[in-house]
Design a protein around this motif. Structure first.
Motif, PDB file in Angstrom:
ATOM      1  N   SER A 331      25.685 -18.482   3.168  1.00  0.00           N
ATOM      2  CA  SER A 331      25.277 -17.851   1.899  1.00  0.00           C
ATOM      3  C   SER A 331      24.163 -16.837   2.130  1.00  0.00           C
ATOM      4  CB  SER A 331      24.794 -18.916   0.902  1.00  0.00           C
ATOM      5  OG  SER A 331      25.830 -19.826   0.587  1.00  0.00           O
ATOM      6  N   THR A 332      24.288 -15.682   1.483  1.00  0.00           N
ATOM      7  CA  THR A 332      23.271 -14.630   1.565  1.00  0.00           C
ATOM      8  C   THR A 332      22.600 -14.487   0.206  1.00  0.00           C
ATOM      9  OG1 THR A 332      24.534 -13.431   3.247  1.00  0.00           O
ATOM     10  CG2 THR A 332      22.836 -12.203   2.062  1.00  0.00           C
ATOM     11  N   PHE A 333      21.274 -14.504   0.211  1.00  0.00           N
ATOM     12  CA  PHE A 333      20.490 -14.380  -1.019  1.00  0.00           C
ATOM     13  C   PHE A 333      19.724 -13.053  -0.986  1.00  0.00           C
ATOM     14  CE2 PHE A 333      21.129 -18.820  -0.222  1.00  0.00           C
ATOM     15  CZ  PHE A 333      21.264 -19.419  -1.459  1.00  0.00           C
ATOM     16  N   ILE A 334      19.770 -12.328  -2.107  1.00  0.00           N
ATOM     17  CA  ILE A 334      19.002 -11.081  -2.220  1.00  0.00           C
ATOM     18  C   ILE A 334      18.150 -11.154  -3.483  1.00  0.00           C
ATOM     19  CG2 ILE A 334      19.120  -8.591  -2.616  1.00  0.00           C
ATOM     20  CD1 ILE A 334      21.616  -8.546  -0.847  1.00  0.00           C
ATOM     21  N   ILE A 335      16.837 -10.972  -3.301  1.00  0.00           N
ATOM     22  CA  ILE A 335      15.897 -10.988  -4.432  1.00  0.00           C
ATOM     23  C   ILE A 335      15.374  -9.573  -4.648  1.00  0.00           C
ATOM     24  CG2 ILE A 335      13.803 -11.999  -5.394  1.00  0.00           C
ATOM     25  CD1 ILE A 335      14.141 -14.272  -3.333  1.00  0.00           C
ATOM     26  N   ASN A 336      15.637  -9.050  -5.813  1.00  0.00           N
ATOM     27  CA  ASN A 336      15.250  -7.696  -6.209  1.00  0.00           C
ATOM     28  C   ASN A 336      13.820  -7.727  -6.760  1.00  0.00           C
ATOM     29  OD1 ASN A 336      15.050  -5.246  -7.754  1.00  0.00           O
ATOM     30  ND2 ASN A 336      17.280  -5.128  -7.851  1.00  0.00           N
ATOM     31  N   SER A 337      12.968  -6.809  -6.321  1.00  0.00           N
ATOM     32  CA  SER A 337      11.580  -6.794  -6.804  1.00  0.00           C
ATOM     33  C   SER A 337      11.464  -6.230  -8.217  1.00  0.00           C
ATOM     34  CB  SER A 337      10.683  -5.991  -5.859  1.00  0.00           C
ATOM     35  OG  SER A 337      11.018  -4.620  -5.891  1.00  0.00           O
ATOM     36  N   GLY A 338      12.549  -5.684  -8.726  1.00  0.00           N
ATOM     37  CA  GLY A 338      12.555  -5.243 -10.116  1.00  0.00           C
ATOM     38  C   GLY A 338      12.256  -3.774 -10.309  1.00  0.00           C
ATOM     39  N   PHE A 339      12.835  -3.240 -11.365  1.00  0.00           N
ATOM     40  CA  PHE A 339      12.653  -1.831 -11.724  1.00  0.00           C
ATOM     41  C   PHE A 339      11.267  -1.602 -12.321  1.00  0.00           C
ATOM     42  CE2 PHE A 339      12.988   1.842 -14.462  1.00  0.00           C
ATOM     43  CZ  PHE A 339      13.787   2.719 -13.747  1.00  0.00           C
ATOM     44  N   SER A 340      10.789  -2.595 -13.026  1.00  0.00           N
ATOM     45  CA  SER A 340       9.491  -2.479 -13.691  1.00  0.00           C
ATOM     46  C   SER A 340       8.789  -3.828 -13.590  1.00  0.00           C
ATOM     47  CB  SER A 340       9.686  -2.047 -15.155  1.00  0.00           C
ATOM     48  OG  SER A 340       8.444  -1.832 -15.795  1.00  0.00           O
ATOM     49  N   SER A 341       7.972  -4.161 -14.564  1.00  0.00           N
ATOM     50  CA  SER A 341       7.297  -5.457 -14.572  1.00  0.00           C
ATOM     51  C   SER A 341       6.909  -5.801 -16.000  1.00  0.00           C
ATOM     52  CB  SER A 341       6.060  -5.445 -13.672  1.00  0.00           C
ATOM     53  OG  SER A 341       5.150  -4.451 -14.105  1.00  0.00           O
ATOM     54  N   TRP A 342       6.385  -6.982 -16.157  1.00  0.00           N
ATOM     55  CA  TRP A 342       5.965  -7.464 -17.475  1.00  0.00           C
ATOM     56  C   TRP A 342       4.694  -6.730 -17.864  1.00  0.00           C
ATOM     57  CZ3 TRP A 342       2.258 -11.794 -18.408  1.00  0.00           C
ATOM     58  CH2 TRP A 342       2.233 -12.182 -19.755  1.00  0.00           C
ATOM     59  N   SER A 343       3.652  -7.369 -18.288  1.00  0.00           N
ATOM     60  CA  SER A 343       2.465  -6.689 -18.807  1.00  0.00           C
ATOM     61  C   SER A 343       1.549  -6.111 -17.742  1.00  0.00           C
ATOM     62  CB  SER A 343       1.653  -7.664 -19.670  1.00  0.00           C
ATOM     63  OG  SER A 343       2.364  -7.983 -20.847  1.00  0.00           O
ATOM     64  N   ILE A 344       1.788  -6.442 -16.477  1.00  0.00           N
ATOM     65  CA  ILE A 344       0.919  -5.947 -15.399  1.00  0.00           C
ATOM     66  C   ILE A 344       1.498  -4.646 -14.847  1.00  0.00           C
ATOM     67  CG2 ILE A 344      -0.129  -6.478 -13.177  1.00  0.00           C
ATOM     68  CD1 ILE A 344       0.271  -9.443 -13.812  1.00  0.00           C
ATOM     69  N   PRO A 345       0.816  -3.518 -14.999  1.00  0.00           N
ATOM     70  CA  PRO A 345       1.366  -2.219 -14.575  1.00  0.00           C
ATOM     71  C   PRO A 345       1.086  -1.875 -13.118  1.00  0.00           C
ATOM     72  CG  PRO A 345      -0.691  -1.862 -15.709  1.00  0.00           C
ATOM     73  CD  PRO A 345      -0.471  -3.360 -15.708  1.00  0.00           C
ATOM     74  N   TYR A 346       0.764  -2.894 -12.316  1.00  0.00           N
ATOM     75  CA  TYR A 346       0.460  -2.667 -10.905  1.00  0.00           C
ATOM     76  C   TYR A 346       1.373  -3.510 -10.018  1.00  0.00           C
ATOM     77  CZ  TYR A 346      -3.970  -1.709 -13.367  1.00  0.00           C
ATOM     78  OH  TYR A 346      -4.922  -1.277 -14.252  1.00  0.00           O
ATOM     79  N   LYS A 347       1.665  -3.000  -8.825  1.00  0.00           N
ATOM     80  CA  LYS A 347       2.354  -3.776  -7.798  1.00  0.00           C
ATOM     81  C   LYS A 347       1.681  -3.470  -6.461  1.00  0.00           C
ATOM     82  CE  LYS A 347       6.969  -4.382  -9.791  1.00  0.00           C
ATOM     83  NZ  LYS A 347       8.432  -4.149  -9.618  1.00  0.00           N
ATOM     84  N   THR A 348       0.908  -4.418  -5.970  1.00  0.00           N
ATOM     85  CA  THR A 348       0.236  -4.210  -4.684  1.00  0.00           C
ATOM     86  C   THR A 348       0.912  -5.006  -3.572  1.00  0.00           C
ATOM     87  OG1 THR A 348      -1.336  -5.992  -5.186  1.00  0.00           O
ATOM     88  CG2 THR A 348      -1.983  -3.736  -5.754  1.00  0.00           C
ATOM     89  N   GLY A 349       1.662  -6.031  -3.940  1.00  0.00           N
ATOM     90  CA  GLY A 349       2.338  -6.839  -2.930  1.00  0.00           C
ATOM     91  C   GLY A 349       3.743  -6.362  -2.646  1.00  0.00           C
ATOM     92  N   THR A 350       4.188  -5.342  -3.378  1.00  0.00           N
ATOM     93  CA  THR A 350       5.572  -4.883  -3.254  1.00  0.00           C
ATOM     94  C   THR A 350       5.697  -3.498  -3.882  1.00  0.00           C
ATOM     95  OG1 THR A 350       7.869  -5.473  -3.732  1.00  0.00           O
ATOM     96  CG2 THR A 350       6.232  -6.020  -5.415  1.00  0.00           C
ATOM     97  N   PHE A 351       6.892  -3.150  -4.336  1.00  0.00           N
ATOM     98  CA  PHE A 351       7.155  -1.867  -4.992  1.00  0.00           C
ATOM     99  C   PHE A 351       8.305  -2.073  -5.975  1.00  0.00           C
ATOM    100  CE2 PHE A 351       9.118  -2.159  -0.814  1.00  0.00           C
ATOM    101  CZ  PHE A 351      10.470  -2.091  -1.130  1.00  0.00           C
ATOM    102  N   SER A 352       8.549  -1.097  -6.829  1.00  0.00           N
ATOM    103  CA  SER A 352       9.656  -1.174  -7.783  1.00  0.00           C
ATOM    104  C   SER A 352      10.917  -0.596  -7.151  1.00  0.00           C
ATOM    105  CB  SER A 352       9.305  -0.415  -9.068  1.00  0.00           C
ATOM    106  OG  SER A 352       8.244  -1.064  -9.748  1.00  0.00           O
ATOM    107  N   GLU A 353      12.066  -1.125  -7.554  1.00  0.00           N
ATOM    108  CA  GLU A 353      13.299  -0.706  -6.894  1.00  0.00           C
ATOM    109  C   GLU A 353      14.537  -1.002  -7.731  1.00  0.00           C
ATOM    110  OE1 GLU A 353      13.913  -3.053  -3.346  1.00  0.00           O
ATOM    111  OE2 GLU A 353      14.050  -4.930  -4.466  1.00  0.00           O
TER     112      GLU A 353
END
Length: 364
Positions: A331-353
């Motif tokens: 089995s192959t699992f893929i976790i998407n970091s997301g196009f945007s985010s909830w109320s936090i407008p920052y991503k320092t541990g990752t990026f949007s995609e």
């Protein structure tokens, strides 16, 4: 649990305000005003900064920003104690306070850029069960909240269309409590224009139905809009895509606790065919691998959002993994970091995609 979290958060907020104010009041220009006036002015500065950020962003974003400022002051306070043993004078304190503010601004600016510049991420997954390649576009965690989100999403859809996907899947948190009906309808209509040969499919995330019922559309409205635009909703359902591939989707763990097990869902599938599973939250890896799903697509984590949140959430057992491609057996699992985010407008541990997956026959 949440009551305890709120109480602890309030205690931390009070303490951190006191701590940062104690550092600000020692700046040369304020310390000359006397103890009482310097305290009042320091707290006034903090209140104005937090009020401004709450009004321009939101309360959660303001709180996150302030927490980072607090840690910056703590770090440079430690540096000050080390430096002051060799260098005396008020100027050291003033310079290090300025450094704390500048480091916070630069770090959060970096997080803002990471969150608002959308990347295309590609994966290749092989399967012995297919003879023809299928290109999948995975969109996750758009959290459509503002006019800016709407315009940015529609603009990025043009790039996504150029990828020539055969199948489009939306793996939850398409909208949330701050979304507007006009935005939801406009983005759904634009998504439908992708018009891939194998269709567009949607599974629910924990935010899609809304927590507080304070938005101007209901879950029923969302369902109707998706269906009217030809986007099929899957909830503990399976559907054959062609002669070789079956698509399945689970209800979200937190909003549908009565969802069926992965084994029960797999019983609805022909195991001789490749089975792709949509599951918003990546927290049932072992069961899904044992059930025999070939490719599992998730979102939810926002790739960890901000350092060190992803690590803490994984340690607490909320998610099995935070981001990227992982394998358990076949089995192959893929976790998407997301196009945007909830109320936090920052991503320092990752990026949007958004994610492109080439699901191809295994090399013989």
């Amino acid at each position: 649990m949440w009551t305890s979290v709120l109480i602890l958060s309030l205690v931390f907020w009070i303490f951190s305000n006191y701590y940062v104010a104690s550092r600000i009041r020692m700046i040369s220009v304020l310390s000359r005003l006397g103890k009482r006036k310097s305290w009042i002015l320091a707290f006034t500065i903090l209140v104005l900064i937090q009020a401004f950020m709450t009004l321009t962003l939101n309360f959660v974003a303001a709180a996150v920003s302030f927490i980072h400022l607090c840690f910056s002051f703590a770090f440079f306070n430690l540096a000050e104690k080390l430096i002051s043993k060799k260098i005396k004078g008020k100027s050291v304190h003033d310079i290090l306070c300025l450094c704390a503010v500048l480091v916070t601004i630069v770090y959060l600016a970096y997080g803002w850029i990471q969150a608002h510049n959308i990347r295309e991420t590609r994966y290749t997954v092989e399967s012995e069960k297919i003879t023809k390649p299928v290109r999948i576009l995975q969109i996750s965690d758009t959290h459509l909240r503002t006019k800016y989100d709407t315009e940015r999403y529609i603009k990025e859809l043009e790039k996504m269309k150029k990828a020539g996907a055969d199948l489009v899947v939306i793996t939850g948190d398409y909208v949330d409590d701050e979304s507007k009906r006009t935005s939801m309808e406009k983005c759904t209509k634009a998504t439908a224009q992708l018009n891939p040969p194998l269709g567009i499919y949607f599974c629910y995330g924990n935010h899609d139905k809304g927590y507080y019922n304070n938005r101007d559309f209901t879950d029923k409205d969302l369902r109707e809009c998706l269906e009217e635009n030809g986007i099929k909703i899957l909830e503990d359902d399976v559907i054959p895509l062609n002669d070789e591939i079956i698509l399945a989707a689970r209800k979200d763990k937190h909003i549908s606790r009565e969802r069926i097990s992965s084994d029960k869902l797999m019983e609805k599938c022909n195991e001789s065919k490749a089975v792709i599973l949509l599951d918003h939250e990546p927290n049932d890896f072992e069961s899904e691998a044992q059930s025999g799903f070939d490719l599992i697509l998730s979102g939810h984590t926002h790739g960890g959002q901000m350092i060190p949140l992803g690590i803490l959430v994984k340690i607490l057992g909320e998610n099995d993994e935070i981001y990227g491609m992982h394998k358990i057996g076949k089995s192959t699992f893929i976790i998407n970091s997301g196009f945007s985010s909830w109320s936090i407008p920052y991503k320092t541990g990752t990026f949007s995609e958004y994610v492109i997956i080439d699901f191809i026959p295994s090399a013989k």
